[in-house]
Design a protein around this motif. Structure first.
Motif, PDB file in Angstrom:
ATOM      1  N   LEU A 228       0.833  -1.203   0.000  1.00  0.00           N
ATOM      2  CA  LEU A 228       0.000   0.000   0.000  1.00  0.00           C
ATOM      3  C   LEU A 228       0.868   1.254   0.000  1.00  0.00           C
ATOM      4  CD1 LEU A 228      -2.764   1.345   0.179  1.00  0.00           C
ATOM      5  CD2 LEU A 228      -2.666   1.102   2.672  1.00  0.00           C
ATOM      6  N   ALA A 229       1.983   1.198   0.699  1.00  0.00           N
ATOM      7  CA  ALA A 229       2.916   2.333   0.722  1.00  0.00           C
ATOM      8  C   ALA A 229       3.480   2.579  -0.675  1.00  0.00           C
ATOM      9  CB  ALA A 229       4.042   2.068   1.717  1.00  0.00           C
ATOM     10  N   HIS A 230       3.887   1.520  -1.359  1.00  0.00           N
ATOM     11  CA  HIS A 230       4.429   1.652  -2.710  1.00  0.00           C
ATOM     12  C   HIS A 230       3.349   2.129  -3.679  1.00  0.00           C
ATOM     13  CE1 HIS A 230       7.421  -1.590  -1.275  1.00  0.00           C
ATOM     14  NE2 HIS A 230       8.004  -0.409  -1.223  1.00  0.00           N
ATOM     15  N   PHE A 231       2.145   1.593  -3.554  1.00  0.00           N
ATOM     16  CA  PHE A 231       1.030   1.967  -4.428  1.00  0.00           C
ATOM     17  C   PHE A 231       0.699   3.444  -4.269  1.00  0.00           C
ATOM     18  CE2 PHE A 231      -3.404   2.382  -5.660  1.00  0.00           C
ATOM     19  CZ  PHE A 231      -3.514   1.571  -6.771  1.00  0.00           C
TER      20      PHE A 231
ATOM     21  N   PRO B 242      -3.250   4.836 -12.226  1.00  0.00           N
ATOM     22  CA  PRO B 242      -3.224   3.385 -12.003  1.00  0.00           C
ATOM     23  C   PRO B 242      -1.936   2.751 -12.519  1.00  0.00           C
ATOM     24  CG  PRO B 242      -5.327   4.049 -12.954  1.00  0.00           C
ATOM     25  CD  PRO B 242      -4.411   5.228 -13.055  1.00  0.00           C
ATOM     26  N   PHE B 243      -1.447   3.226 -13.671  1.00  0.00           N
ATOM     27  CA  PHE B 243      -0.230   2.651 -14.241  1.00  0.00           C
ATOM     28  C   PHE B 243       0.955   2.848 -13.306  1.00  0.00           C
ATOM     29  CE2 PHE B 243       3.729   2.908 -16.555  1.00  0.00           C
ATOM     30  CZ  PHE B 243       3.698   1.764 -17.334  1.00  0.00           C
ATOM     31  N   ASP B 244       1.179   4.081 -12.871  1.00  0.00           N
ATOM     32  CA  ASP B 244       2.318   4.362 -11.992  1.00  0.00           C
ATOM     33  C   ASP B 244       2.212   3.592 -10.681  1.00  0.00           C
ATOM     34  OD1 ASP B 244       3.484   6.135 -13.780  1.00  0.00           O
ATOM     35  OD2 ASP B 244       2.405   7.862 -12.982  1.00  0.00           O
ATOM     36  N   ALA B 245       1.004   3.615 -10.104  1.00  0.00           N
ATOM     37  CA  ALA B 245       0.815   2.954  -8.810  1.00  0.00           C
ATOM     38  C   ALA B 245       1.034   1.447  -8.926  1.00  0.00           C
ATOM     39  CB  ALA B 245      -0.586   3.255  -8.280  1.00  0.00           C
ATOM     40  N   ILE B 246       0.440   0.828  -9.967  1.00  0.00           N
ATOM     41  CA  ILE B 246       0.547  -0.625 -10.138  1.00  0.00           C
ATOM     42  C   ILE B 246       1.973  -1.027 -10.509  1.00  0.00           C
ATOM     43  CG2 ILE B 246      -0.201  -2.600 -11.527  1.00  0.00           C
ATOM     44  CD1 ILE B 246      -2.925  -1.189 -11.822  1.00  0.00           C
ATOM     45  N   GLN B 247       2.587  -0.300 -11.447  1.00  0.00           N
ATOM     46  CA  GLN B 247       3.931  -0.663 -11.905  1.00  0.00           C
ATOM     47  C   GLN B 247       4.954  -0.601 -10.775  1.00  0.00           C
ATOM     48  OE1 GLN B 247       5.989   2.045 -14.549  1.00  0.00           O
ATOM     49  NE2 GLN B 247       7.058   0.370 -15.562  1.00  0.00           N
TER      50      GLN B 247
ATOM     51  N   CYS C 205       4.383  -0.541  -7.538  1.00  0.00           N
ATOM     52  CA  CYS C 205       4.027  -1.486  -6.482  1.00  0.00           C
ATOM     53  C   CYS C 205       4.484  -2.892  -6.861  1.00  0.00           C
ATOM     54  CB  CYS C 205       2.523  -1.459  -6.246  1.00  0.00           C
ATOM     55  SG  CYS C 205       1.969  -2.586  -4.939  1.00  0.00           S
ATOM     56  N   LEU C 206       4.202  -3.311  -8.096  1.00  0.00           N
ATOM     57  CA  LEU C 206       4.639  -4.624  -8.571  1.00  0.00           C
ATOM     58  C   LEU C 206       6.163  -4.747  -8.510  1.00  0.00           C
ATOM     59  CD1 LEU C 206       2.518  -5.510 -11.751  1.00  0.00           C
ATOM     60  CD2 LEU C 206       2.757  -6.872  -9.673  1.00  0.00           C
ATOM     61  N   TYR C 207       6.840  -3.738  -9.007  1.00  0.00           N
ATOM     62  CA  TYR C 207       8.297  -3.762  -9.050  1.00  0.00           C
ATOM     63  C   TYR C 207       8.893  -3.889  -7.654  1.00  0.00           C
ATOM     64  CZ  TYR C 207      13.072  -2.039  -9.487  1.00  0.00           C
ATOM     65  OH  TYR C 207      14.435  -1.906  -9.393  1.00  0.00           O
ATOM     66  N   GLU C 208       8.440  -3.055  -6.738  1.00  0.00           N
ATOM     67  CA  GLU C 208       8.995  -3.061  -5.382  1.00  0.00           C
ATOM     68  C   GLU C 208       8.689  -4.376  -4.664  1.00  0.00           C
ATOM     69  OE1 GLU C 208      11.015  -0.918  -4.347  1.00  0.00           O
ATOM     70  OE2 GLU C 208      10.439   1.152  -4.752  1.00  0.00           O
TER      71      GLU C 208
END
Length: 328
Positions: free
Chosen positions: A139-142, A203-208, A210-213
């Motif tokens: 959630l922090a990364h998102f 959504p793209f920035d948040a998801i990308q 979050c997934l990466y981290e």
């Protein structure tokens, strides 16, 4: 430093100490590692050092700007093909000339936009990671990704509008594009499709990110070591490609609204979706998915690889102020 201090203190107990006292000390010592936090994904995270907002901001700006320019320059032709595919209505032909059209003007926007994004993302992420429990790190990364996207959008949108108008052959130079768009459509013309841009990019920035981290965290736990550059690049490619595929319909809508100009073919996001589906069918919402996934996948590989390497180099150049004070 913490475990070392406690070990010295336990050694300083007299040999004649009572068994109960010795047991209590041993239990206290053994319990210390249980509260130790796990390392998070960023190479700039220093668990034993206080949070330095300005340095984190500075390093994020430098790393983000560097990574953004490298990616944009390397992959601009693929982005141009993707834009022309999405902008073509019906069975329109795709022109494969001038694939670097608008690059110089776009870099003038990409550099500050990428710098602002990472400059906001990094300190926000680190602050949230300190506030949230470990099980909410995603959630922090998102949230940090969304915050970075909002901050960068003020520069990203005009840059994207000018870039895509040039990619579709409407203008020959960035300066002419800015001047004519402002003259014909007003200042708001430079922010055409702003709502759809946020609909796609937040959504793209948040998801990308979050997934990466989260993938980096999982990999580091499994490997029990820091990741190297190829591993960061592979994880970045996977996170980028997957996120790019998921958000393709949003990208098509954003492109149509941005390149329509003063013609106003679409009245808004909802009307754009309805018109595309009615006139071209639902598959049209996936136009350009191939080049988009390829572009963002490769871009994610380069971006995160360059980003982590730059952050690491900057971290290695930090002055060790705390150590100097302790020695004094």
């Amino acid at each position: 430093m913490g475990p070392l201090t406690l070990a010295l203190n336990s050694d300083s107990f007299p040999a004649a100490a009572s068994p109960s006292s010795s047991d209590a000390s041993s239990k206290k010592f053994l319990n210390v590692p249980m509260v130790k936090r796990k390392a998070f994904a960023s190479v700039s995270m220093q668990e034993d050092k206080p949070f330095d907002f300005l340095r984190t901001l500075f390093e994020g700006v430098i790393a983000g700007g560097t990574a953004g320019v490298v990616v944009e320059t390397a992959l601009y032709p693929i982005d141009t093909v993707k834009t022309r595919l999405q902008a073509a209505r019906g069975g329109g032909k795709i022109v494969l000339k001038g694939l670097y059209s608008g690059l110089a003007g776009n870099l003038a926007g990409v550099l500050p936009a990428s710098a602002i994004f990472v400059g906001v993302y990094e300190p926000t992420k680190q602050k949230l990671l300190k506030m949230f429990p470990e099980n909410l790190s995603a959630l922090a990364h998102f949230t940090a990704g969304a915050c970075g996207g909002i901050a960068a959008s003020l520069i990203r949108v005009p840059t994207e509008v000018v870039k895509q108008r040039m990619q579709t052959g409407q203008f020959t130079s960035a300066s002419a594009a800015v001047r004519l768009i402002a003259a014909k459509e007003g200042f708001k013309g430079l922010y055409a499709g702003y709502g759809s841009f946020l609909l796609r990019d937040l959504p793209f920035d948040a998801i990308q990110f979050c997934l990466y981290e989260q993938l980096r965290i999982g990999y580091k736990v499994a490997a029990k070591r820091e990741l190297n550059d190829p591993e960061n690049a592979i994880i970045g490619a996977f996170a980028g490609a997957l996120t790019g595929a998921i958000t393709t319909p949003l990208d098509v809508i954003k492109t149509r609204l941005m390149v329509q100009g003063s013609a106003n073919q679409y009245k808004g996001i909802v009307d754009c979706v309805q018109t595309i589906v009615r006139e071209e069918g639902p598959p049209a919402l996936l136009k350009g998915i191939g080049p988009r996934v390829l572009w963002i996948g490769i871009g994610g590989s380069i971006f995160f690889g360059v980003l982590e390497r730059t952050k690491l180099l900057l971290a290695q150049r930090r002055p060790i102020v705390g150590e100097d004070k302790k020695q004094d």
